[in-house]
Structure formats: C-alpha cells, structure tokens
Design a protein around this motif. Structure first.
Motif, PDB file in Angstrom:
ATOM      1  N   VAL A 266      -3.446  -9.591   5.248  1.00  0.00           N
ATOM      2  CA  VAL A 266      -3.307  -8.369   4.451  1.00  0.00           C
ATOM      3  C   VAL A 266      -3.255  -8.796   2.996  1.00  0.00           C
ATOM      4  O   VAL A 266      -2.469  -9.669   2.625  1.00  0.00           O
ATOM      5  N   SER A 267      -4.076  -8.189   2.169  1.00  0.00           N
ATOM      6  CA  SER A 267      -4.080  -8.531   0.747  1.00  0.00           C
ATOM      7  C   SER A 267      -3.188  -7.576  -0.032  1.00  0.00           C
ATOM      8  O   SER A 267      -3.185  -6.368   0.225  1.00  0.00           O
ATOM      9  N   PRO A 268      -2.424  -8.086  -0.988  1.00  0.00           N
ATOM     10  CA  PRO A 268      -1.647  -7.188  -1.846  1.00  0.00           C
ATOM     11  C   PRO A 268      -2.570  -6.264  -2.640  1.00  0.00           C
ATOM     12  O   PRO A 268      -3.629  -6.699  -3.102  1.00  0.00           O
ATOM     13  N   PRO A 269      -2.190  -5.014  -2.813  1.00  0.00           N
ATOM     14  CA  PRO A 269      -3.008  -4.117  -3.626  1.00  0.00           C
ATOM     15  C   PRO A 269      -2.765  -4.347  -5.111  1.00  0.00           C
ATOM     16  O   PRO A 269      -1.678  -4.800  -5.498  1.00  0.00           O
ATOM     17  N   PRO A 270      -3.744  -4.067  -5.961  1.00  0.00           N
ATOM     18  CA  PRO A 270      -3.526  -4.156  -7.403  1.00  0.00           C
ATOM     19  C   PRO A 270      -2.438  -3.171  -7.844  1.00  0.00           C
ATOM     20  O   PRO A 270      -2.118  -2.213  -7.138  1.00  0.00           O
ATOM     21  N   ILE A 271      -1.895  -3.397  -9.027  1.00  0.00           N
ATOM     22  CA  ILE A 271      -0.827  -2.546  -9.551  1.00  0.00           C
ATOM     23  C   ILE A 271      -1.280  -1.094  -9.655  1.00  0.00           C
ATOM     24  O   ILE A 271      -0.523  -0.173  -9.338  1.00  0.00           O
ATOM     25  N   VAL A 272      -2.526  -0.851 -10.079  1.00  0.00           N
ATOM     26  CA  VAL A 272      -2.987   0.534 -10.227  1.00  0.00           C
ATOM     27  C   VAL A 272      -3.047   1.240  -8.879  1.00  0.00           C
ATOM     28  O   VAL A 272      -2.824   2.454  -8.791  1.00  0.00           O
ATOM     29  N   VAL A 273      -3.322   0.505  -7.815  1.00  0.00           N
ATOM     30  CA  VAL A 273      -3.322   1.099  -6.473  1.00  0.00           C
ATOM     31  C   VAL A 273      -1.896   1.437  -6.059  1.00  0.00           C
ATOM     32  O   VAL A 273      -1.634   2.511  -5.507  1.00  0.00           O
ATOM     33  N   GLN A 274      -0.971   0.542  -6.337  1.00  0.00           N
ATOM     34  CA  GLN A 274       0.433   0.816  -6.048  1.00  0.00           C
ATOM     35  C   GLN A 274       0.910   2.062  -6.787  1.00  0.00           C
ATOM     36  O   GLN A 274       1.610   2.915  -6.226  1.00  0.00           O
ATOM     37  N   GLN A 275       0.530   2.163  -8.054  1.00  0.00           N
ATOM     38  CA  GLN A 275       0.949   3.313  -8.866  1.00  0.00           C
ATOM     39  C   GLN A 275       0.346   4.615  -8.353  1.00  0.00           C
ATOM     40  O   GLN A 275       1.019   5.653  -8.326  1.00  0.00           O
ATOM     41  N   ALA A 276      -0.912   4.551  -7.953  1.00  0.00           N
ATOM     42  CA  ALA A 276      -1.560   5.753  -7.438  1.00  0.00           C
ATOM     43  C   ALA A 276      -0.861   6.233  -6.176  1.00  0.00           C
ATOM     44  O   ALA A 276      -0.564   7.430  -6.035  1.00  0.00           O
ATOM     45  N   VAL A 277      -0.581   5.318  -5.251  1.00  0.00           N
ATOM     46  CA  VAL A 277       0.099   5.694  -4.009  1.00  0.00           C
ATOM     47  C   VAL A 277       1.478   6.266  -4.304  1.00  0.00           C
ATOM     48  O   VAL A 277       1.906   7.257  -3.699  1.00  0.00           O
ATOM     49  N   GLU A 278       2.174   5.665  -5.260  1.00  0.00           N
ATOM     50  CA  GLU A 278       3.499   6.179  -5.636  1.00  0.00           C
ATOM     51  C   GLU A 278       3.398   7.603  -6.178  1.00  0.00           C
ATOM     52  O   GLU A 278       4.204   8.474  -5.843  1.00  0.00           O
ATOM     53  N   ASN A 279       2.396   7.852  -7.002  1.00  0.00           N
ATOM     54  CA  ASN A 279       2.198   9.200  -7.543  1.00  0.00           C
ATOM     55  C   ASN A 279       1.907  10.206  -6.440  1.00  0.00           C
ATOM     56  O   ASN A 279       2.433  11.324  -6.441  1.00  0.00           O
ATOM     57  N   TYR A 280       1.066   9.814  -5.503  1.00  0.00           N
ATOM     58  CA  TYR A 280       0.726  10.719  -4.407  1.00  0.00           C
ATOM     59  C   TYR A 280       1.937  10.985  -3.522  1.00  0.00           C
ATOM     60  O   TYR A 280       2.131  12.104  -3.032  1.00  0.00           O
TER      61      TYR A 280
END
Length: 434
Positions: free
Chosen positions: A79-93
């Motif tokens: 499993v690869s860590p997601p980039p920070i922008v992906v983490q932020q997007a998921v948090e927003n959603y």
C-alpha cells in the motif's frame, strides 16, 4: 449570518473540489505551482534524464508526508502512502459527509462518480462505460472470476505466482463447481517473452476458456508480456483476465493497448489514491454476461454500474481518487515510471555488486522490471532479513515466502530519496557483516 456565510463558503469550496477535476483542485493550488518551474527546466529532456534530476524529485517528495516519517517505507507494492493533497481532499470530504451522511454522501458526493469514471477512463485509455469503481484489485478480479458462466470441466490457466486472493478464488470455484484450475510454474526472473508465452500456449486444451495473467508479479516484480499472451489466447478463442494491481499508475501504458478482456487494479498502490480504492475494466461486449459479485436488481444488464451496487461505502475515499490522478498526471506517467525504475536500479545494482551474501530475484532489464525487486541474503531466511531491516534500522519491507519464492520485497516510490536508499544499502551492509 457570519456562520451561514462560512457554511456557504465551505460548501462552495467542496463543490469545486468534487472529483478534483477543476482548476480549483488542491493539487493545482499547491503542488502544481511548485512543480511548474522545474517542468520548464526539464523541457526537452527525456523521461530517463528527468528521472535522475534530484532537484525535481525533491519537490515531489515534499508532497508526501511519508517523506518525513521516522520509518523508511519500502513496501509501496503493498500500500502506498497518499500525497498530502489526497489526504486533505479526503479529510474535506469526510467533514462534509459527517454533517449529514444520508444527504451529503448520497446527494452530493455520489454525484462525483461519473466525472471520476471519465477521468479514470482517460487515464486508462478506455470507454467510461467500461470502468467500474470499487475498493481494490481483489474485489475487481473476484467479480470477474465468480461472475463468469463456467461449466464443470472447463479449464482456467494461471500461474503459481499470481496474487494469493486470485488463486484462492479460482480454487474455490474448482472445489465448488468442478472447473479445472491449472497453474504454471516459472523460475523468475525470465528475460524471454517467447518462453513465457509458449508456457501458456502449451497448457491450452480444447476445454480451456480463460487465461489469468498478472501484469507485474507481486512477489518479485517480473513484468509479463501481457499483450503477447492476449494475442495468443484470442487466436484460440480464449478470454484473458489481467491483474494490474502493480502496474496501473506505475508503468506507462493504456489498458486498451493490452488486448485483454478484463482488467482489475488497486488504486492505492502506485497511483497513491486513498487506501481502499480500486477499479475494474471490462470490454463492453462482456458486461451483460458477467454476474455481479454483489447482488443487483438486473444482474444481466449491460451497464457497468451493476458492479457498483455495494451499498454504503466510503464516498470520501472514492472522491479522493481525483486528486491522486491530478498528482500522477502532474508528474507525468513516463517520468514516474522511469524514476521508480531508476530508484530500484540504484540500490539493487549496488547491493548485488558490492554486498556479500546478497542475491536478487528480479531482472534488472527495463523490459522485465520496474519498481519491485526481491532480495535475499545467504544464511538468513526472508522473515529474518525482513525483521533485521526493521528492528535494527527501522526500514519497512515485506517477506515474500511460498513454495517458489523466498525473498524480501523492496519497493520504493516517487517520494523515496536517494539518501533513503543509501540507508537501505548501509543496512544491508551491516546485516551482511553481522
């Protein structure tokens, strides 16, 4: 009134983020601006030249929180860590959905699936009506495996080094329904397409209906000649299922170019999408005959969406895929492939040449490997080497052990630095001397 305005601003911002397809995406606001100057610098250079430019990749590395972890992650094939922008997007959603899941999930976030389907289809080079969004390669490929109308005595050809969950699925069908599951044994690495294709061809009988092939063997990283296998299989009227869990988002290819009939992948590996996201592709003419894995009101309809009736699932994770695609395309698929291959070659060539007791289980030829490489050390079992790397050096890898493979799998990613790999080499040197 101020609270109402804040709420409207939040909703407006979230709508712009939907699917991460607009110019207001998190990637365009942050990483794109950082990468742009280096893109100009790299103009005219080949992907292999860019792969060696540490200034360029240092910017990419800053986009991953994993770059700052005390643990060196070299199991990106898992499993690869997601980039920070992906983490932020998921948090927003998640923040949006948690205000009222039954409304914001089903009536807001769910509307992002069709734009996401189109985005994935463009990345895969396919028709959007052939793409289903699910949770991982196991779910995608099990949908096909259990959805095919096979009869007792029908034969399926696979390999002893396919992914375990796929082998288990075929064995379950064999035990329950009497199909014949035949597995080929390969001694990888192999640098001969014809030899591999011939092995599948020689196993075909008049009862063979399906060939199951793994694009990149997860155990040792061998790249299989999928297109040639598909061409051969179709000459015999046989359908081909391709496991692309370790190729999609890493190798620069289009699913449509492989010539297969079915393709499944996990998006949380090299695409670096949120953990628990996947994709299935199926030729349009096959959709109507494949039963969905989870029930559908019209199981024989020729609509790819019948494979998405999963009930309640994580819409925030699903929508985070969009930012991962933006990040992937911002780097460029070919640059990404060449960089990860360069990282693998950097440590593997040094290790096998200058560290005693080290043995590689993966080809170093570009046509037959990219990011994944298996390594072993004489006098140690794979679990012992894996444990030594972590306990003594805080390097996370994974031991790969079955009747055909006994090694530790090393898998860097674009956020991995050369200093990280020097740390790995130092660790291997230390273990070899102990």
């Amino acid at each position: 009134m101020k609270q109402l305005h804040n709420r409207r601003d939040f909703l407006r911002g979230t709508a712009l983020l939907m699917g991460a397809f607009s110019g207001q995406s998190l990637f365009s606001k942050s990483m794109a601006k950082s990468i742009a100057p280096f893109d100009k610098k790299m103009a005219g250079k080949s992907a292999s030249e860019v792969a060696r430019d540490e200034d360029y990749w240092s910017v990419v590395q800053q986009g991953y929180s994993a770059s700052f972890s005390n643990i060196l992650i070299l199991n990106n094939g898992g499993v690869s860590p997601p980039p920070i922008v992906v983490q932020q997007a998921v948090e927003n959603y998640h923040k949006l959905a948690d205000q009222g899941p039954s409304y914001y999930m089903w009536r807001i976030l769910d509307q992002g699936r069709e734009p996401l389907r189109q985005k994935l289809a463009r990345l895969a080079g396919t028709d959007p009506e052939e793409i289903a969004i699910n949770r991982n390669a196991t779910e995608a490929l099990n949908t096909v495996i259990f959805g095919m109308d096979l009869q007792r005595g029908d034969e399926v050809i696979g390999c002893h080094l396919d992914y375990p969950n796929m082998m288990h699925a075929w064995r379950q069908r064999a035990q329950r329904e009497g199909i014949v599951y035949k597995q080929l044994a390969f001694d990888f690495p192999i640098e001969d397409d014809d030899l591999i294709v011939a092995a599948y061809r020689d196993a075909i009988t008049p009862r063979t209906k399906v060939i199951h092939v793994t694009h990149v063997i997860n155990w040792v990283g061998q790249i299989m000649p999928v297109k040639k296998i598909c061409e051969m299989a179709h000459e015999h009227g046989i359908e081909v299922i391709v496991d692309g869990a370790h190729s999609f988002g890493l190798l620069d290819f289009k699913v449509s170019d492989l010539g297969c009939d079915y393709f499944g992948t996990s998006l949380h590996k090299f695409l670096s999408a949120p953990v628990g996201t996947g994709m299935m592709w199926m030729k349009r003419e096959h959709i109507g005959k494949i039963w969905p894995l989870v029930c559908d009101g019209e199981p024989k309809r020729s609509d790819i969406r019948k494979f998405e009736t999963l009930g309640t699932r994580s819409f925030p994770l699903e929508q985070g895929i969009g930012e991962a695609i933006n990040f992937h395309e911002g780097i460029g698929p070919k640059r990404k492939e060449e960089r990860v291959r360069y990282l693998k070659d950097y440590w593997a060539k040094e290790a096998v040449s200058h560290i005693p007791r080290v043995r590689l289980h993966t080809s170093l030829a570009a046509a037959y490997s990219c990011g994944i490489c298996g390594v072993s050390m004489d006098g140690m079992t794979a679990p012992e080497l894996d444990a030594a790397l972590f306990n003594r050096y805080k390097i996370h890898t994974t031991a790969m052990v079955n009747d055909y493979v006994h090694c530790v799998r090393i898998t860097p990613h674009v956020y991995t630095s050369l200093s990280d790999l020097d740390r790995l080499l130092d660790a291997l040197h230390g273990i070899a001397k102990s």
